[in-house]
Design a protein around this motif. Structure first.
Motif, PDB file in Angstrom:
ATOM      1  N   LEU A 145      -2.947   2.563   7.989  1.00  0.00           N
ATOM      2  CA  LEU A 145      -3.211   1.354   7.295  1.00  0.00           C
ATOM      3  C   LEU A 145      -3.846   0.096   8.558  1.00  0.00           C
ATOM      4  O   LEU A 145      -2.981   0.036   9.370  1.00  0.00           O
ATOM      5  N   VAL A 203       0.980  -1.292  -0.096  1.00  0.00           N
ATOM      6  CA  VAL A 203      -0.034   0.094  -0.148  1.00  0.00           C
ATOM      7  C   VAL A 203       0.817   1.012   0.032  1.00  0.00           C
ATOM      8  O   VAL A 203       0.607   2.261  -0.722  1.00  0.00           O
ATOM      9  N   VAL A 233      -4.628   2.087  -4.688  1.00  0.00           N
ATOM     10  CA  VAL A 233      -4.362   1.107  -3.820  1.00  0.00           C
ATOM     11  C   VAL A 233      -5.100  -0.176  -4.133  1.00  0.00           C
ATOM     12  O   VAL A 233      -4.852  -1.372  -3.944  1.00  0.00           O
ATOM     13  N   VAL A 267      -7.406   3.177   4.496  1.00  0.00           N
ATOM     14  CA  VAL A 267      -6.044   3.842   4.404  1.00  0.00           C
ATOM     15  C   VAL A 267      -6.490   5.048   4.363  1.00  0.00           C
ATOM     16  O   VAL A 267      -7.163   5.496   3.800  1.00  0.00           O
TER      17      VAL A 267
END
Length: 174
Positions: A31, A17, A64, A44
């Motif tokens: 995260l 990510v 993402v 996120v």
């Protein structure tokens, strides 16, 4: 095949990510992975030097999502992706948070002291200059227990902005 526990899964997903977010010029602030029924919720939080708006959140969400799809073996099942920007009440914990909030009013809590307010001036890797009651003061991050931006509904006083633009701070005595 079952996926790893929540904390371990977040640790495995973090580099994937982070790389996707940084590739489009943003920073990964948080995260978090939680079980939500039969699905996982992947939350996120991203930020950028100029802040994050809806268009940037959408861009980060696409990046993402593509990265997670490319590493679907890590999640091993359905997931819901939630990409967002940090809220106004996010604590200032890193030098970049202070730099991004230059000229904003903050509430600061230091150990053994009451909470107080200051306006953010120049920030570097070890501390920040704050305008407190008309006086510039340098405060080292290590002496700050907690700091958050105060929401203001009007423009800052011109005099305060002028002070932050040109004078050298008096060093805070420790």
């Amino acid at each position: 095949m079952s996926s790893p526990p929540r904390g371990e899964l977040a640790a495995q997903l973090a580099p994937v990510v982070r790389e996707a977010v940084e590739a489009i010029g943003f920073d990964l602030e948080l995260l978090d992975v939680n079980q939500a029924g039969r699905r996982r919720l992947v939350k996120v939080v991203v930020d950028g030097d100029e802040g994050i708006g809806l268009d940037e959140v959408a861009q980060a969400s696409r990046a993402v999502s593509a990265a997670l799809d490319a590493h679907e073996h890590l999640i091993a099942g359905p997931y819901t992706l939630e990409v967002t920007s940090p809220g106004a009440d996010r604590p200032l914990t890193r030098p970049r948070h202070w730099k991004r909030n230059r000229l904003r009013l903050v509430k600061v809590k230091q150990p053994e002291l009451l909470e107080w307010f200051g306006r953010v001036g120049d920030a570097d890797d070890t501390g920040v200059v704050l305008l407190v009651k008309g006086e510039l003061r340098r405060v080292e991050y290590r002496t700050i227990e907690r700091a958050v931006v105060e929401v203001e509904f009007k423009q800052p006083p011109v005099e305060e902005l002028a002070l932050l633009e040109g004078k050298h701070p008096k060093e805070e005595s420790e």
